[in-house]
Design an enzyme around this catalytic site. Structure first.
Site, PDB file in Angstrom:
ATOM      1  N   LYS A 196     -17.890  12.224  45.569  1.00 15.00           N
ATOM      2  CA  LYS A 196     -18.628  11.365  46.494  1.00 15.00           C
ATOM      3  C   LYS A 196     -18.381  11.782  47.942  1.00 15.00           C
ATOM      4  O   LYS A 196     -19.292  11.724  48.776  1.00 15.00           O
ATOM      5  CB  LYS A 196     -18.232   9.902  46.271  1.00 15.00           C
ATOM      6  CG  LYS A 196     -18.753   9.366  44.936  1.00 15.00           C
ATOM      7  CD  LYS A 196     -18.068   8.063  44.561  1.00 15.00           C
ATOM      8  CE  LYS A 196     -18.662   7.463  43.299  1.00 15.00           C
ATOM      9  NZ  LYS A 196     -17.819   6.348  42.788  1.00 15.00           N
ATOM     10  N   THR A 202     -26.516   1.933  30.661  1.00 12.37           N
ATOM     11  CA  THR A 202     -26.332   0.712  31.439  1.00 12.37           C
ATOM     12  C   THR A 202     -27.290   0.659  32.625  1.00 12.37           C
ATOM     13  O   THR A 202     -28.043  -0.296  32.802  1.00 12.37           O
ATOM     14  CB  THR A 202     -24.882   0.647  31.970  1.00 12.37           C
ATOM     15  OG1 THR A 202     -24.000   0.880  30.871  1.00 12.37           O
ATOM     16  CG2 THR A 202     -24.575  -0.696  32.568  1.00 12.37           C
TER      17      THR A 202
END
Lengths: 433, 433
Positions: free
Chosen positions: A206, A14
Site C-alpha cells: 500500500k 466478499t
C-alpha cells in the site's frame, strides 16, 4: 451518449458480492448520478455455486473469464480476485480489448505498476484503484486531485487493519502478540494465514501505491524497508506508554528528507496524545503533511466488505459517468520527479532499544560505551525489574542516531557475555514533520 | 488541445496572493500535471497598490473587473473577494461569457446555490468550490466522488476554526469567552468583527454547502437552526468535562432521522474520548457516517492562507486539465432526493441544562416537577457549590427529550421566583450514528 454502462465483475467473494449488492439495490440513485444505467453484465468466479447472500440471476454467473473479456459490450472490468499472476493477465487482456479497469489489488499494483499503466496509456483505458488502500477512505482520489497543488512532504499511514487491531488489543488488554493474534483470527480480524499482514508486506504494498502517486516516483516493493509486528511484546508496549508516553503502531512511512525519499514500514513509537495514536482497532488513518495544507488526516475503516465496496463502486460511478459523456480514457501524462530513495542505512532517527542483560555491575557502562563509540547518545535509560543475578531488561531511548551505526553497535553489544538475548529495537517518530 | 489555460483572479488579498504565489512558483510541476501551461492573465482588486509580499508584473494588475470578464482568452475566473452581491454578479457574468468558476465563497453558495448552478448548466460552465469548506481538507471532492455510492447518514463538522480555537482555549486554559476572544483577535485567530464566526453563521453557510451535496437536497440558510458560542462559560466547560466526560465543540450537524433531515449548528457536548473531541485549536474536522463506509473523519487546517490556497489551486488544476483535454463543462444532472427538513421543535436529543437558583429547600423538586410534566426525565443532577442563601447552579443531564418540550419547560422554570437567571442549555451528541 451511452444509455447503459456494462460491468463485468471478476471475483464473487466478499467484496464482489458487496459490489453486486450495492449496484443492484440502488439502480435509480446510481443511474441518476451517472446519467446512464449501470448494469452488471457478467460475474465470473471459479466458484459459482456457493451462496453469496444475494439474489443474482443465474445467467449472469460464469466460470469462464472470456465471457467478460470477449464481450464487446462490457465497458468496465472490476478485478476482485486478488493475487498477482491471474489478476495481471486479466487486467492486461481486458485493456487490450478496450475495457476500463477498477481494481482493489495493491499487491499487483505494487509489483506491476509500470506494466499496468503503460498498457493503460497504450490502450486509452483508465485504471482506478481507490479500494487498494484505506478501504472506505477516499485517499487515492485525495492525493491525486485534492492535494494536486501541494508538494507532499510526508505520509504516515496506519494502513493495515489487522496489525492495528492486534497492537491496539495488546495495548488495551495487556496481552501478548500470540494470544491476540489467535483471538483476531477467531473474531475475523485476521486471516487464517496472516503473514502478509503481520510481516508488514501488505502495508509495504500500500505504501508503494501511495508513494508512487504522492511523490511522482516509480517505487518498487524492494525500495521499502519492511518490518512486521511479530517481535513486539506486551512489555515493550507497557514501557513505551508508561515510561516514555508513546503508543506503538505499525506505520507505512514515506517522507522527503534532504531531497531523498525515505520508504519504510515498521512498528513505530508515536506520542500517545497525537491524533494518529488514537486510531485504534481495525481503523486505518493516513496522516499527510503537504507544503500548503500542513497536516491532514484521513480516518476510516480500512477493510471489510462494505468499506471496500464503497471504494470500488465509487470508482465504477466515476468511470461510468465519464464513459457516458464520452470523456473516459484521458490518461494523465505520467512524469517522474528526480528524487532518490534513501537507503535505510542512512536513516537518522530516535530509537527505543531493549537489552536483556545479567544484572551485575558495569553492564550499563559496557553498553553505553559501545553506543558512544558509534555516535549514539542516550536520552533516557530505565532499569526497573532488578532481581540480582537474574536476567533483567535495560530499556533506553536514544537521541537521533544513524541506522547503520545502531546496527553495528547492537551487533557488538549482542556479543557481550553479559547480554543474554538479541536486543530489540523500535523506531520513534515525533510526527512533527 | 489547448496549450495555455488563462486564469483571471478576482481579489488579491490573503488567499489571492497565495494562489498567485503557488501558480507562479511551480509552473513546470503544474504544467506537467495539467498538460498545458497555467498562466495568470489578470488580477483584479480594488486595491492594487498595497504590497502583497510577492513579485507580480504590474501589467497583470487592474482595478477593472471587465479586464477579466471581457477577455475572451480567460478560461477560469477565480473569485476570492467574498461577500455576496458583487461576487454573485461577477460569477454570473463570467459564466455568461463562458468562463469556468473557482470560488471559496460559502456565504454566496449558501444563499444563491440554485441561481449559480442553474447558470452553470445553462452556460456549460463548471463551478468548483473546494475552498468553501474545510480549507485544505478536500471534503467537497470526497463527498462528490469518493462517497458517491454511499447513502450519507450523518455529518458532524467542526468547520469554523475561530470557534474551535476559542472553545479549545477556554477548555485548556480555563478562561472565559470574552478573554479568549480578545486573545484570539490579537493573535489573528479571530477577525476584528467575528460575528459571522462566533454566532455560528459561517458554520451554517458551510453546512448548507455540505448538506446540499451530501443529501442531494436544496437547503437554504433558513433551514439550519443556528446558535453561536457566545453564551458558553468556562463553568459549563468544566462541568461538561469533569462531571460528565464531555467536550464542548461548535458542530454543524446534518443527519437523517426517520427519513427527515436535521440541520443544526450549535455548541455540542461530545464524549471527550471521541476522535472528534481531540480536534483542537484552529483545526477543522468533518466526521461523516456513510451506509457503506461507517464513520470517516477528515482532519486538517480549515483556514489560513496556504490551506485555502491548496484547495483553490487544486480546483484550478482539475479544471485546467479538463479544459486542456476539451472535456470541461460537463455538468452533472442535479437531482433532488425527496426528503423533508425536520423542524427544530421536533428534534429529539439529550440536554445539558444549567439553572441558577436560590439555594433553598424544594428548588430541585420544583424544577424536576416541571420537567416531568413535559416528559423530560433527568439522567443526572449536580448541585455542588452550596452557599446557603446564595445563588447556586444546578446542573443536569436529561434523557432523550423533545426540543419543543424542553423550551416550554425552561420558559416555565425561568419564571419561578427561586430561579435567578435564564437557564442555559447545551445539546449532547454521543456520535454513535
Amino acid at each position: 451518449m451511452k444509455k447503459v454502462i456494462n460491468i463485468g465483475i471478476v471475483g464473487f467473494g466478499t467484496v464482489g458480492s458487496g459490489v453486486v449488492e450495492v449496484l443492484s439495490n440502488n439502480p435509480s440513485r446510481i443511474s441518476r448520478k451517472v446519467g446512464a444505467r449501470v448494469q452488471i453484465k457478467k460475474i465470473v468466479d471459479k466458484d459459482i455455486t456457493t451462496p453469496r447472500g444475494i439474489k443474482v440471476d443465474r445467467s449472469l454467473l460464469s466460470t469462464n473469464i472470456n465471457h467478460i473479456l470477449d464481450d464487446p459490450e462490457i465497458d468496465i472490468v472490476v478485478e476482485l480476485i486478488g493475487g498477482e499472476h491471474e489478476a495481471r493477465e486479466i487486467i492486461l487482456e481486458a485493456m487490450k480489448k478496450g475495457k476500463h479497469i477498477v481494481t482493489a489489488n495493491k499487491a499487483l499494483l505494487a509489483k506491476a505498476w509500470d506494466e499496468i499503466f503503460e498498457a493503460s496509456k497504450r490502450y486509452g483505458c483508465e485504471v482506478l484503484f481507490e479500494a487498494s488502500v484505506g478501504g472506505g477512505i477516499p485517499i487515492i482520489q485525495c492525493i491525486r486531485q485534492g492535494l494536486a497543488s501541494n508538494r507532499i512532504l510526508s505520509i504516515f499511514g496506519i494502513i493495515n487493519g489487522t496489525c492495528n487491531y492486534i497492537l491496539s488489543k495488546m495495548s488495551s488488554e495487556k496481552k501478548d502478540f500470540c494470544e491476540v493474534l489467535k483471538e483476531a483470527k477467531e473474531s475475523g480480524f485476521a486471516e487464517a494465514s496472516p503473514i502478509l499482514d503481520i510481516e508488514g508486506i501488505d502495508t509495504a504494498h500500500k505504501l508503494v501505491v501511495l508513494g508512487s502517486l504522492a511523490f511522482s516516483k516509480r517505487i518498487s516493493v524492494e525500495d521499502v524497508y519492511t518490518e512486521g509486528i511479530t517481535y513486539i511484546t506486551k512489555r515493550d508496549i507497557v514501557y513505551a506508554e508508561e515510561e516514555f508516553g508513546y503508543t506503538i503502531k505499525l506505520l507505512g512511512i514515506a517522507k522527503i528528507i534532504d531531497n531523498k525519499l525515505e520508504l519504510r514500514v515498521h512498528p513505530t513509537m508515536i506520542p500517545k496524545d497525537h491524533l494518529l495514536a488514537s486510531v485504534s482497532g481495525e481503523y486505518n488513518a493516513i496522516y499527510i503533511m503537504g507544503d500548503l495544507t500542513d497536516p491532514l488526516m484521513f480516518y476510516g475503516k480500512g477493510a471489510g466488505k462494505f468499506p471496500a465496496t464503497s471504494a470500488v463502486t465509487a470508482d465504477i460511478i466515476y468511470l461510468a459517468k465519464k464513459i457516458t459523456n464520452g470523456v473516459a480514457g484521458y490518461i494523465e501524462k505520467s512524469y517522474y520527479e528526480d528524487i532518490d530513495i534513501k537507503p535505510m542505512d542512512e536513516f537518522l532517527g530516535k530509537y527505543y532499544i531493549r537489552f536483556e542483560t545479567l544484572d551485575q555491575p558495569g553492564v550499563l557502562a559496557s553498553i553505553s560505551g559501545i553506543l558512544g563509540e558509534h555516535n549514539i547518545s542516550i536520552s533516557s535509560v530505565i532499569q526497573k525489574e532488578r532481581r540480582s543475578g537474574d536476567i533483567v531488561p535495560i530499556v533506553m531511548l536514544t537521541h537521533e542516531a544513524k541506522e547503520a551505526n545502531i546496527r553495528i553497535a547492537l551487533k557488538k553489544i549482542d556479543k557481550l557475555p553479559i547480554v543474554k538475548a538479541k536486543s530489540l529495537l523500535i523506531r520513534v517518530e515525533e510526527l512533527t514533520k
